[in-house]
Enzyme design. Sequence first.
Site, PDB file in Angstrom:
ATOM      1  N   ASP A  25      -4.579   1.988  10.968  1.00  0.00           N
ATOM      2  CA  ASP A  25      -5.978   1.742  11.320  1.00  0.00           C
ATOM      3  C   ASP A  25      -5.993   1.287  12.781  1.00  0.00           C
ATOM      4  O   ASP A  25      -5.873   2.094  13.690  1.00  0.00           O
ATOM      5  CB  ASP A  25      -6.501   0.684  10.333  1.00  0.00           C
ATOM      6  N   LYS A  62      -6.182   6.839  11.237  1.00  0.00           N
ATOM      7  CA  LYS A  62      -7.572   6.784  11.714  1.00  0.00           C
ATOM      8  C   LYS A  62      -7.543   6.771  13.243  1.00  0.00           C
ATOM      9  O   LYS A  62      -7.518   5.697  13.854  1.00  0.00           O
ATOM     10  CB  LYS A  62      -8.261   5.506  11.207  1.00  0.00           C
ATOM     11  N   GLY A  76       0.772  -1.241   0.000  1.00  0.00           N
ATOM     12  CA  GLY A  76       0.000   0.000   0.000  1.00  0.00           C
ATOM     13  C   GLY A  76       0.800   1.285   0.000  1.00  0.00           C
ATOM     14  O   GLY A  76       0.328   2.313  -0.466  1.00  0.00           O
ATOM     15  N   PHE A 134     -13.576   3.413   5.081  1.00  0.00           N
ATOM     16  CA  PHE A 134     -12.689   2.650   4.197  1.00  0.00           C
ATOM     17  C   PHE A 134     -12.342   3.482   2.959  1.00  0.00           C
ATOM     18  O   PHE A 134     -13.220   3.970   2.253  1.00  0.00           O
ATOM     19  CB  PHE A 134     -13.347   1.333   3.786  1.00  0.00           C
ATOM     20  N   VAL A 135     -11.046   3.640   2.719  1.00  0.00           N
ATOM     21  CA  VAL A 135     -10.588   4.467   1.598  1.00  0.00           C
ATOM     22  C   VAL A 135      -9.717   3.660   0.629  1.00  0.00           C
ATOM     23  O   VAL A 135      -9.116   2.652   1.005  1.00  0.00           O
ATOM     24  CB  VAL A 135      -9.796   5.703   2.092  1.00  0.00           C
ATOM     25  N   GLU A 137       4.260   3.811   6.374  1.00  0.00           N
ATOM     26  CA  GLU A 137       2.982   3.138   6.145  1.00  0.00           C
ATOM     27  C   GLU A 137       2.048   4.021   5.329  1.00  0.00           C
ATOM     28  O   GLU A 137       2.133   5.251   5.392  1.00  0.00           O
ATOM     29  CB  GLU A 137       2.313   2.819   7.491  1.00  0.00           C
ATOM     30  N   ASP A 138       1.142   3.395   4.582  1.00  0.00           N
ATOM     31  CA  ASP A 138       0.112   4.141   3.871  1.00  0.00           C
ATOM     32  C   ASP A 138      -0.962   4.629   4.843  1.00  0.00           C
ATOM     33  O   ASP A 138      -1.400   5.770   4.797  1.00  0.00           O
ATOM     34  CB  ASP A 138      -0.519   3.282   2.763  1.00  0.00           C
ATOM     35  N   ARG A 183      -5.327   0.790  -6.436  1.00  0.00           N
ATOM     36  CA  ARG A 183      -4.012   1.298  -6.002  1.00  0.00           C
ATOM     37  C   ARG A 183      -3.461   2.358  -6.946  1.00  0.00           C
ATOM     38  O   ARG A 183      -2.684   3.214  -6.548  1.00  0.00           O
ATOM     39  CB  ARG A 183      -2.989   0.154  -5.944  1.00  0.00           C
TER      40      ARG A 183
HETATM   41  P1  IMP Z   1      -3.968  -1.966  10.888  1.00  0.00           P
HETATM   42  O1  IMP Z   1      -3.047  -3.120  11.106  1.00  0.00           O
HETATM   43  O2  IMP Z   1      -5.380  -2.250  11.364  1.00  0.00           O
HETATM   44  O3  IMP Z   1      -3.437  -0.651  11.445  1.00  0.00           O
HETATM   45  O4  IMP Z   1      -4.157  -1.779   9.346  1.00  0.00           O
HETATM   46  C1  IMP Z   1      -3.113  -1.392   8.584  1.00  0.00           C
HETATM   47  C2  IMP Z   1      -3.201  -1.902   7.177  1.00  0.00           C
HETATM   48  O5  IMP Z   1      -4.539  -2.226   6.800  1.00  0.00           O
HETATM   49  C3  IMP Z   1      -2.757  -0.830   6.229  1.00  0.00           C
HETATM   50  O6  IMP Z   1      -1.388  -0.914   5.979  1.00  0.00           O
HETATM   51  C4  IMP Z   1      -3.592  -1.092   5.001  1.00  0.00           C
HETATM   52  O7  IMP Z   1      -2.925  -1.998   4.166  1.00  0.00           O
HETATM   53  C5  IMP Z   1      -4.851  -1.725   5.529  1.00  0.00           C
HETATM   54  N1  IMP Z   1      -5.948  -0.742   5.649  1.00  0.00           N
HETATM   55  C6  IMP Z   1      -6.418  -0.168   6.788  1.00  0.00           C
HETATM   56  N2  IMP Z   1      -7.419   0.682   6.538  1.00  0.00           N
HETATM   57  C7  IMP Z   1      -7.592   0.670   5.197  1.00  0.00           C
HETATM   58  C8  IMP Z   1      -8.483   1.387   4.300  1.00  0.00           C
HETATM   59  O8  IMP Z   1      -9.328   2.224   4.688  1.00  0.00           O
HETATM   60  N3  IMP Z   1      -8.338   1.095   2.983  1.00  0.00           N
HETATM   61  C9  IMP Z   1      -7.430   0.204   2.496  1.00  0.00           C
HETATM   62  N4  IMP Z   1      -6.580  -0.472   3.293  1.00  0.00           N
HETATM   63  C10 IMP Z   1      -6.658  -0.237   4.628  1.00  0.00           C
HETATM   64 MG    MG Z   2      -0.503  -1.560   4.202  1.00  0.00          MG
END
Ligand code: IMP
Ligand code: MG
Length: 186
Positions: A113, A141, A55, A162-163, A109-110, A175
């Site tokens: 979450d 977020k 991402g 969700f984006v 990181e992109d 992407r």
């Molecule tokens: P986390 O582990 O819950 O913090 O999520 C992190 C990963 O989930 C990111 O690196 C993204 O690849 C994916 N992700 C989280 N939210 C989104 C979203 O809104 N759209 C697309 N990918 C997401």
């Molecule tokens: Mg990611």
Amino acid sequence: MQPMTTTIGKIQLKDKVFRPYLSEEIIFSAVAEMAEKMNHELRDKNPLFIVVLNGSFMFASDLLRRISIPCAISFIKLSSYEGTSSSGSVNQLIGLNENVKNRTVVIIEDIVDSGNTIERIYQILHELEVGEVKTATLLFKPDAYKKQFAIDYSGLKIPNDFVVGYGLDYDGFGRNLPSIYVLDSE
Ligand code: IMP
Ligand code: MG
């Protein structure tokens, strides 16, 4: 079948419709501001930037071309995400060949979450006796974030929606979009 169709700014990716959310201009200024801050704060650190694929590829490309201090760059993969909600489990880290011992590492990181992904990378780096870890994410977020540690550089704070676009995908699609779209509720 065409995976993507356009109707009045909205786009369709597979079974879901997304509407324009963050423009290229907004993204550009957030990225430029992050780079400026990093150039200042990390100038004597000789950092290793670790880009979390897939991402972060577009964000990392735009960010790192604005980094003017001495630095090294590497890429890793650690996937935890399926569909539109976080699975809560993370896999192993692949692709880290650099010695991180006693180095300043910046995780790129992109989006952050729940924080599960970045926490896992953080843990692995500490097991490898990293010197110092900084975290950088284009999107954050805050309402979904469940961890304690600081996100040192965050470009844009967004609600728990969700984006897609600018590297972020829905099931592999979206992407390539140069700006960011959000899931349309209607
Ligand atoms: P986390 O582990 O819950 O913090 O999520 C992190 C990963 O989930 C990111 O690196 C993204 O690849 C994916 N992700 C989280 N939210 C989104 C979203 O809104 N759209 C697309 N990918 C997401
Ligand atoms: Mg990611």
